[in-house]
Design an enzyme around this catalytic site. Structure first.
Site, mmCIF file in Angstrom:
data_model
loop_
_atom_site.group_PDB
_atom_site.id
_atom_site.type_symbol
_atom_site.label_atom_id
_atom_site.label_comp_id
_atom_site.label_asym_id
_atom_site.label_seq_id
_atom_site.Cartn_x
_atom_site.Cartn_y
_atom_site.Cartn_z
ATOM 1 N N GLU A 98 -9.435 -9.535 3.835
ATOM 2 C CA GLU A 98 -9.249 -8.575 3.091
ATOM 3 C C GLU A 98 -10.973 -8.251 2.699
ATOM 4 O OE1 GLU A 98 -6.707 -6.658 1.830
ATOM 5 O OE2 GLU A 98 -7.701 -4.447 1.038
ATOM 6 N N SER A 119 0.667 -0.934 0.267
ATOM 7 C CA SER A 119 0.164 -0.205 0.119
ATOM 8 C C SER A 119 0.630 1.252 -0.241
ATOM 9 C CB SER A 119 -1.352 -0.208 1.103
ATOM 10 O OG SER A 119 -0.214 -0.134 2.352
ATOM 11 N N LYS A 161 4.871 -11.323 3.240
ATOM 12 C CA LYS A 161 3.002 -10.958 3.177
ATOM 13 C C LYS A 161 2.886 -11.452 1.434
ATOM 14 C CE LYS A 161 -0.186 -8.368 3.442
ATOM 15 N NZ LYS A 161 -0.396 -8.005 2.594
ATOM 16 N N GLU A 211 -0.175 -12.960 -1.629
ATOM 17 C CA GLU A 211 -1.576 -12.853 -2.082
ATOM 18 C C GLU A 211 -1.902 -13.322 -2.832
ATOM 19 O OE1 GLU A 211 -3.108 -8.864 -3.478
ATOM 20 O OE2 GLU A 211 -1.740 -7.551 -1.894
HETATM 21 O O1 KIV Z 1 -0.301 -3.330 1.440
HETATM 22 C C1 KIV Z 1 -0.975 -3.727 2.796
HETATM 23 O O2 KIV Z 1 -0.648 -2.407 3.235
HETATM 24 C C2 KIV Z 1 -1.871 -4.986 2.963
HETATM 25 C C3 KIV Z 1 -2.613 -4.338 4.280
HETATM 26 C C4 KIV Z 1 -3.599 -3.306 3.861
HETATM 27 C C5 KIV Z 1 -3.307 -5.492 4.471
HETATM 28 O O3 KIV Z 1 -1.695 -5.513 1.874
#
Ligand code: KIV
Length: 267
Positions: free
Chosen positions: A184, A47, A115, A117
């Site tokens: 999400e 993000s 992390k 997706e």
């Molecule tokens: O990129 C991000 O900030 C995220 C979260 C909002 C879960 O993936």
């Protein structure tokens, strides 16, 4: 020096019923502040592309940008677990590229986990990365890197078939070795079912109150962006106004000669 949380601490929080607090950070000052206040996990989210770089979505974010933003977050924090996002196209091409890029986020940036997706479709990748001892947080439901497939940022899992796929995805990422999963933009009831069934922690964003933890974007909760704010965001402070007032006062004092005063000048 405080002891940094690990994925074992996070697993223990699910077992004991303690909710897990997660916020995003992309720089030293914010990471230091939230670490000192006691955040459990800092997510260096992709993000960053939207709230820091001004991109339209997260797709243009590069691995080098993620490394650049993760380093100061790691340096500024002492007790939070640092998870960093694998950006679009850094893990989709093949398993060896996914492993190499996850490794760069650990080795060069200093994160403790990555992390990515994806659910059932990315299970093999999650297994490949965890097999080289890099903890993976999965992210299912509304996955922003899939914006073009989803046709926008739309709640996922309202139809039965979609809800079943989300349940399948959740089981698949747990089975593949993910230590936690972000849910999400899914109905609260579905998130509650997933959270009850999985033994790994679920971290919700727009997924209701029954997840094991919650994550939000720091710029959203502090009102730092003037962009559209989704329904699931709660604004906990209006920092934009405070900053704007401060800058306005500075400009005014420079123009009127009030600043700098004698106390800011050398003899
Ligand atoms: O990129 C991000 O900030 C995220 C979260 C909002 C879960 O993936």
């Amino acid at each position: 020096m405080k002891k940094r949380k690990t994925i074992l601490d996070v697993a223990g929080m699910k077992d004991s019923g303690e909710k897990i607090s997660v916020l995003t950070a992309y720089d030293y000052p914010f990471a230091q502040l939230m670490d000192q206040v006691g955040i459990d996990i800092i997510l260096v989210g992709d993000s960053v592309g939207s709230v820091f770089s001004g991109y339209e979505n997260t797709l243009p974010v590069t691995l080098d940008e993620m490394i650049y933003h993760t380093r100061p977050v790691v340096l500024a924090s002492e007790q939070a677990l640092i998870v960093t996002d694998m950006p679009f196209m850094s893990y989709q091409v093949d398993l060896s590229e996914a492993r190499r890029n996850a490794g760069r986020l650990i080795k060069e940036a200093g994160a403790q986990a990555v992390k990515l997706e994806g659910g059932e479709n990315l299970a093999e990748t999650i297994a490949a990365i965890t097999a080289i001892d890099i903890p993976v947080m999965a992210h299912i439901g509304l996955t922003p890197q899939s914006i073009h497939r989803m046709g926008g940022f739309k709640v996922q899992g309202r139809q039965e078939a979609q809800a079943e796929q989300i349940m399948t995805d959740a089981r698949a990422v747990e089975e593949a070795g993910a230590f936690a999963v972000v849910l999400e933009g899914i109905p609260a009831k579905l998130a509650a079912q997933v959270s009850a069934e999985l033994s790994i922690p679920t971290i919700g964003i727009g997924a209701g109150p029954d997840c094991d933890g919650q994550v939000l974007v720091i710029h959203d909760i502090l009102g730092l962006c003037d962009k559209y704010s989704p329904k699931f965001v709660k604004r906990f402070a209006d920092v934009r106004q405070i900053i704007s007032d401060g800058i306005g006062t500075y400009i005014n004092e420079v123009k009127t000669g009030v600043f700098p005063g004698e106390e800011h000048s050398f003899k």
